[in-house]
Design a protein around this motif. Structure first.
Motif, PDB file in Angstrom:
ATOM      1  N   LEU A   9      68.566  21.742  30.691  1.00 47.69           N
ATOM      2  CA  LEU A   9      68.968  20.436  30.166  1.00 47.69           C
ATOM      3  C   LEU A   9      69.484  19.547  31.288  1.00 47.69           C
ATOM      4  O   LEU A   9      69.305  18.331  31.247  1.00 47.69           O
ATOM      5  CB  LEU A   9      69.995  20.632  29.047  1.00 47.69           C
ATOM      6  N   SER A  10      70.083  20.142  32.289  1.00 51.69           N
ATOM      7  CA  SER A  10      70.527  19.343  33.422  1.00 51.69           C
ATOM      8  C   SER A  10      69.341  18.717  34.129  1.00 51.69           C
ATOM      9  O   SER A  10      69.394  17.566  34.548  1.00 51.69           O
ATOM     10  CB  SER A  10      71.307  20.213  34.411  1.00 51.69           C
ATOM     11  N   ALA A  13      68.466  15.732  32.324  1.00 51.97           N
ATOM     12  CA  ALA A  13      69.410  14.651  32.582  1.00 51.97           C
ATOM     13  C   ALA A  13      69.118  13.998  33.931  1.00 51.97           C
ATOM     14  O   ALA A  13      69.194  12.781  34.073  1.00 51.97           O
ATOM     15  CB  ALA A  13      70.833  15.198  32.551  1.00 51.97           C
ATOM     16  N   LEU A  16      66.314  11.733  33.601  1.00 53.95           N
ATOM     17  CA  LEU A  16      66.748  10.500  32.948  1.00 53.95           C
ATOM     18  C   LEU A  16      67.395   9.575  33.975  1.00 53.95           C
ATOM     19  O   LEU A  16      67.082   8.385  34.045  1.00 53.95           O
ATOM     20  CB  LEU A  16      67.759  10.802  31.840  1.00 53.95           C
ATOM     21  N   SER A  22      64.024   6.994  28.315  1.00 57.15           N
ATOM     22  CA  SER A  22      64.409   8.082  27.424  1.00 57.15           C
ATOM     23  C   SER A  22      63.307   9.137  27.328  1.00 57.15           C
ATOM     24  O   SER A  22      63.572  10.301  27.116  1.00 57.15           O
ATOM     25  CB  SER A  22      64.777   7.550  26.047  1.00 57.15           C
ATOM     26  N   ALA A  23      62.058   8.719  27.482  1.00 55.69           N
ATOM     27  CA  ALA A  23      60.963   9.688  27.402  1.00 55.69           C
ATOM     28  C   ALA A  23      61.086  10.743  28.497  1.00 55.69           C
ATOM     29  O   ALA A  23      60.631  11.860  28.350  1.00 55.69           O
ATOM     30  CB  ALA A  23      59.623   8.990  27.516  1.00 55.69           C
ATOM     31  N   LEU A  25      63.515  12.311  29.296  1.00 54.62           N
ATOM     32  CA  LEU A  25      64.381  13.416  28.893  1.00 54.62           C
ATOM     33  C   LEU A  25      63.571  14.644  28.534  1.00 54.62           C
ATOM     34  O   LEU A  25      64.060  15.757  28.570  1.00 54.62           O
ATOM     35  CB  LEU A  25      65.215  13.007  27.675  1.00 54.62           C
ATOM     36  N   LEU A  26      62.332  14.431  28.143  1.00 55.87           N
ATOM     37  CA  LEU A  26      61.472  15.565  27.840  1.00 55.87           C
ATOM     38  C   LEU A  26      60.886  16.101  29.133  1.00 55.87           C
ATOM     39  O   LEU A  26      60.401  15.332  29.956  1.00 55.87           O
ATOM     40  CB  LEU A  26      60.336  15.130  26.906  1.00 55.87           C
ATOM     41  N   PRO A  27      60.916  17.414  29.295  1.00 51.52           N
ATOM     42  CA  PRO A  27      60.326  17.976  30.505  1.00 51.52           C
ATOM     43  C   PRO A  27      58.834  17.675  30.558  1.00 51.52           C
ATOM     44  O   PRO A  27      58.182  17.568  29.524  1.00 51.52           O
ATOM     45  CB  PRO A  27      60.573  19.475  30.360  1.00 51.52           C
ATOM     46  N   ALA A  28      58.307  17.540  31.745  1.00 52.99           N
ATOM     47  CA  ALA A  28      56.902  17.181  31.914  1.00 52.99           C
ATOM     48  C   ALA A  28      55.992  18.272  31.383  1.00 52.99           C
ATOM     49  O   ALA A  28      54.929  18.015  30.842  1.00 52.99           O
ATOM     50  CB  ALA A  28      56.613  16.926  33.376  1.00 52.99           C
TER      51      ALA A  28
ATOM     52  N   GLN B   2      56.780  11.436  18.951  1.00 54.31           N
ATOM     53  CA  GLN B   2      57.903  12.007  19.696  1.00 54.31           C
ATOM     54  C   GLN B   2      59.223  11.329  19.331  1.00 54.31           C
ATOM     55  O   GLN B   2      60.258  11.681  19.871  1.00 54.31           O
ATOM     56  CB  GLN B   2      57.678  11.810  21.198  1.00 54.31           C
ATOM     57  N   ARG B   5      62.274  13.444  18.278  1.00 54.72           N
ATOM     58  CA  ARG B   5      62.657  14.325  19.365  1.00 54.72           C
ATOM     59  C   ARG B   5      63.420  13.525  20.414  1.00 54.72           C
ATOM     60  O   ARG B   5      64.451  13.951  20.918  1.00 54.72           O
ATOM     61  CB  ARG B   5      61.387  14.935  19.956  1.00 54.72           C
ATOM     62  N   ARG B   6      62.906  12.366  20.709  1.00 51.68           N
ATOM     63  CA  ARG B   6      63.600  11.488  21.653  1.00 51.68           C
ATOM     64  C   ARG B   6      64.982  11.152  21.156  1.00 51.68           C
ATOM     65  O   ARG B   6      65.921  11.071  21.893  1.00 51.68           O
ATOM     66  CB  ARG B   6      62.811  10.185  21.830  1.00 51.68           C
ATOM     67  N   LEU B   9      67.283  13.950  21.812  1.00 52.24           N
ATOM     68  CA  LEU B   9      67.654  14.086  23.215  1.00 52.24           C
ATOM     69  C   LEU B   9      68.505  12.916  23.677  1.00 52.24           C
ATOM     70  O   LEU B   9      69.366  13.066  24.522  1.00 52.24           O
ATOM     71  CB  LEU B   9      66.389  14.263  24.060  1.00 52.24           C
ATOM     72  N   SER B  10      68.264  11.762  23.088  1.00 47.39           N
ATOM     73  CA  SER B  10      69.087  10.618  23.445  1.00 47.39           C
ATOM     74  C   SER B  10      70.531  10.854  23.036  1.00 47.39           C
ATOM     75  O   SER B  10      71.455  10.521  23.754  1.00 47.39           O
ATOM     76  CB  SER B  10      68.560   9.353  22.770  1.00 47.39           C
ATOM     77  N   LEU B  16      76.537  13.346  27.009  1.00 47.15           N
ATOM     78  CA  LEU B  16      76.784  13.568  28.435  1.00 47.15           C
ATOM     79  C   LEU B  16      77.535  12.386  29.029  1.00 47.15           C
ATOM     80  O   LEU B  16      78.530  12.543  29.735  1.00 47.15           O
ATOM     81  CB  LEU B  16      75.450  13.739  29.185  1.00 47.15           C
ATOM     82  N   SER B  22      78.343  18.960  31.733  1.00 51.50           N
ATOM     83  CA  SER B  22      76.969  19.391  31.488  1.00 51.50           C
ATOM     84  C   SER B  22      76.851  20.152  30.170  1.00 51.50           C
ATOM     85  O   SER B  22      75.832  20.121  29.515  1.00 51.50           O
ATOM     86  CB  SER B  22      76.454  20.242  32.640  1.00 51.50           C
ATOM     87  N   LEU B  25      75.575  18.412  27.080  1.00 55.60           N
ATOM     88  CA  LEU B  25      74.152  18.183  26.857  1.00 55.60           C
ATOM     89  C   LEU B  25      73.651  18.959  25.654  1.00 55.60           C
ATOM     90  O   LEU B  25      72.670  18.591  25.034  1.00 55.60           O
ATOM     91  CB  LEU B  25      73.347  18.615  28.091  1.00 55.60           C
ATOM     92  N   LYS B  70      49.813  23.272  30.579  1.00 53.95           N
ATOM     93  CA  LYS B  70      50.573  22.013  30.634  1.00 53.95           C
ATOM     94  C   LYS B  70      50.982  21.455  29.274  1.00 53.95           C
ATOM     95  O   LYS B  70      51.975  20.745  29.166  1.00 53.95           O
ATOM     96  CB  LYS B  70      49.737  20.931  31.351  1.00 53.95           C
ATOM     97  N   LYS B  73      55.185  22.651  25.215  1.00 52.94           N
ATOM     98  CA  LYS B  73      56.445  21.903  25.310  1.00 52.94           C
ATOM     99  C   LYS B  73      57.614  22.833  25.548  1.00 52.94           C
ATOM    100  O   LYS B  73      58.564  22.492  26.236  1.00 52.94           O
ATOM    101  CB  LYS B  73      56.660  21.158  23.980  1.00 52.94           C
TER     102      LYS B  73
END
Lengths: 137, 137
Positions: A9-10, A13, A16, A22-23, A25-28, B2, B5-6, B9-10, B16, B22, B25, B70, B73
């Motif tokens: 999660l860090s 962050a 971000l 905000s997008a 925030l999701l891992p690639a 999404q 989900r956003r 996470l927001s 945070l 941390s 989060l 890839k 998620k």
């Protein structure tokens, strides 16, 4: 125990902070998103009245109330997707996926008054329940 | 898709910002952490050589390589927890839990070269596979 999860999660962050979006925030990709140090509790429900939309809606309502248990880290209430291959079991009515920080949190959920109330109020709806509890391999 | 989900996470990001810690989060409880708009793909593997630690380690290695696809998620590689009740199935060797953003991402995973290689290289190890695909109920 929460160390790896915090690390993940860090990362989010940091992403971000870097982009301000905000997008981000999701891992690639999953390479950034292993879920470690988890207790995964996955329950599948089969209804007594298999085709009753009403009973399914009732159970869904029960699960939504059940999701309020404090020690649950993440939950997902699911129903069979429209995928259909030999290996896929799509005979269940609802799927109840929970993630806990650890075994103790899951044990606490089992005896939580909200959980006991759920069983009392809704167990007459199901014919069969299968549970898979998994910890990190 | 999404969007929710956003939103989740927001919320975490706001937490945070508010505390600077941390740990913040992580949502305080599941009430803040519904996983919505997900395609959940949960696979359970039973080995041909049930008690072979070597085969289990090989399959684990395969799943770790497979996690690089890839479109995944989130993933969790699990093994049976030490919980033991009538409704719990603890006979499988490994659990492979994946989350995708949607059906299309899951379809892409099915035909990803990494996935096809995985099946080619490791399918001789398992005797049985059960898959549960779930979308939001």
């Amino acid at each position: 125990m929460q160390h790896n999860r915090r690390k993940f999660l860090s990362k989010a962050a940091l992403a971000l902070a870097a982009t301000g979006a905000s997008a981000a925030l999701l891992p690639a990709s999953a390479a950034d998103a292993p879920a470690n140090n988890l207790f995964v509790h996955h329950v599948y429900f089969w209804l007594k009245n298999k085709d009753s939309k009403e009973d399914k809606a009732k159970l869904l309502e029960g699960l939504q109330a059940l999701s309020k248990v404090k020690t649950i880290k993440m939950f997902h209430i699911g129903q069979p997707a429209d995928t259909n291959r030999d290996v896929i079991d799509r005979s269940y009515a609802l799927s109840w996926l929970l993630m806990f920080d650890n075994k103790v949190a899951q044990e606490s959920y089992q005896v939580d008054p909200i959980h006991l109330d759920f069983i009392k109020a809704y167990s007459h709806l199901w014919e069969r329940v299968v549970v898979y509890d998994s910890v990190d391999a």
